[in-house]
Design a protein around this motif. Sequence first.
Motif, PDB file in Angstrom:
ATOM      1  N   GLU A  72     -61.440 -23.758  20.332  1.00  0.00           N
ATOM      2  CA  GLU A  72     -59.984 -23.820  20.194  1.00  0.00           C
ATOM      3  C   GLU A  72     -59.373 -22.437  20.398  1.00  0.00           C
ATOM      4  O   GLU A  72     -59.851 -21.455  19.832  1.00  0.00           O
ATOM      5  N   LEU A  73     -58.303 -22.391  21.176  1.00  0.00           N
ATOM      6  CA  LEU A  73     -57.534 -21.167  21.321  1.00  0.00           C
ATOM      7  C   LEU A  73     -56.348 -21.275  20.373  1.00  0.00           C
ATOM      8  O   LEU A  73     -55.462 -22.101  20.558  1.00  0.00           O
ATOM      9  N   ARG A  74     -56.372 -20.465  19.336  1.00  0.00           N
ATOM     10  CA  ARG A  74     -55.278 -20.444  18.360  1.00  0.00           C
ATOM     11  C   ARG A  74     -54.724 -19.031  18.276  1.00  0.00           C
ATOM     12  O   ARG A  74     -55.460 -18.062  18.364  1.00  0.00           O
ATOM     13  N   ILE A  75     -53.420 -18.964  18.072  1.00  0.00           N
ATOM     14  CA  ILE A  75     -52.726 -17.687  17.981  1.00  0.00           C
ATOM     15  C   ILE A  75     -52.052 -17.613  16.618  1.00  0.00           C
ATOM     16  O   ILE A  75     -51.477 -18.592  16.139  1.00  0.00           O
ATOM     17  N   MET A 127     -53.063 -23.615  20.742  1.00  0.00           N
ATOM     18  CA  MET A 127     -52.445 -23.468  22.060  1.00  0.00           C
ATOM     19  C   MET A 127     -53.096 -24.465  23.025  1.00  0.00           C
ATOM     20  O   MET A 127     -54.201 -24.930  22.799  1.00  0.00           O
ATOM     21  N   SER A 128     -52.422 -24.748  24.120  1.00  0.00           N
ATOM     22  CA  SER A 128     -52.961 -25.677  25.123  1.00  0.00           C
ATOM     23  C   SER A 128     -54.154 -25.073  25.864  1.00  0.00           C
ATOM     24  O   SER A 128     -54.957 -25.807  26.435  1.00  0.00           O
ATOM     25  N   VAL A 136     -53.671 -12.581  30.955  1.00  0.00           N
ATOM     26  CA  VAL A 136     -53.167 -13.953  31.063  1.00  0.00           C
ATOM     27  C   VAL A 136     -51.994 -14.139  30.111  1.00  0.00           C
ATOM     28  O   VAL A 136     -52.095 -13.839  28.927  1.00  0.00           O
ATOM     29  N   GLU A 137     -50.892 -14.649  30.664  1.00  0.00           N
ATOM     30  CA  GLU A 137     -49.719 -15.006  29.880  1.00  0.00           C
ATOM     31  C   GLU A 137     -49.865 -16.482  29.507  1.00  0.00           C
ATOM     32  O   GLU A 137     -50.033 -17.327  30.382  1.00  0.00           O
ATOM     33  N   LEU A 138     -49.838 -16.789  28.219  1.00  0.00           N
ATOM     34  CA  LEU A 138     -50.036 -18.163  27.776  1.00  0.00           C
ATOM     35  C   LEU A 138     -48.836 -19.045  28.118  1.00  0.00           C
ATOM     36  O   LEU A 138     -47.686 -18.640  27.935  1.00  0.00           O
ATOM     37  N   ALA A 139     -49.111 -20.261  28.584  1.00  0.00           N
ATOM     38  CA  ALA A 139     -48.047 -21.199  28.956  1.00  0.00           C
ATOM     39  C   ALA A 139     -47.197 -21.570  27.747  1.00  0.00           C
ATOM     40  O   ALA A 139     -45.978 -21.679  27.857  1.00  0.00           O
ATOM     41  N   ASP A 140     -47.829 -21.763  26.578  1.00  0.00           N
ATOM     42  CA  ASP A 140     -47.100 -22.188  25.381  1.00  0.00           C
ATOM     43  C   ASP A 140     -46.405 -21.029  24.671  1.00  0.00           C
ATOM     44  O   ASP A 140     -45.606 -21.261  23.768  1.00  0.00           O
ATOM     45  N   VAL A 172     -54.384 -20.752  35.152  1.00  0.00           N
ATOM     46  CA  VAL A 172     -55.732 -20.672  34.591  1.00  0.00           C
ATOM     47  C   VAL A 172     -55.784 -21.491  33.308  1.00  0.00           C
ATOM     48  O   VAL A 172     -54.756 -21.812  32.720  1.00  0.00           O
ATOM     49  N   ARG A 173     -56.998 -21.827  32.908  1.00  0.00           N
ATOM     50  CA  ARG A 173     -57.207 -22.480  31.615  1.00  0.00           C
ATOM     51  C   ARG A 173     -58.382 -21.811  30.928  1.00  0.00           C
ATOM     52  O   ARG A 173     -59.301 -21.314  31.573  1.00  0.00           O
TER      53      ARG A 173
END
Length: 141
Positions: A21-24, A54-55, A85-89, A121-122
């Motif tokens: 999981e990618l969490r911020i 995050m997605s 990388v700039e996160l989409a969310d 990117v993902r």
Amino acid sequence: MLTPVVDEDGAPFWEYAARGELRIQGCADCGELRFPPRPCCPHCQSFAAEWRLMSGRGRIWSYVLPHPPLLPDYAAQAPYNAVVVELADAPRIRLVGNVVADPDAALDSVDPGRLRIGAGVRVAFTDIDGTAVPRWLLERG
């Protein structure tokens, strides 16, 4: 390979990464996201924090191809990429990493000619010395 230094503030990031999981970190009071993790919100000075899922999608904001390698252990993989990388969310949140062909691929596994500012990117995770580290895969299309 370099392994992350895990401190008290960032430990949850790595625990979630181990689960894929990618969490911020975000402020539980004002709602602002922050990275890197830290104890106090820079917007409202609250110490209340939460970790938001995050997605895992983003876009290449910037990248470099180091020549020659700055660290001797990376010489065999040069030229490799280092991306921001700039996160989409969360467009104000940017993470540093590498674009690879698959999560466990070498750092030089993507042809540098395929990298473009703005490319989608993902996130994908790989294990490096017992720590799940985020890497980035190019989106198709």
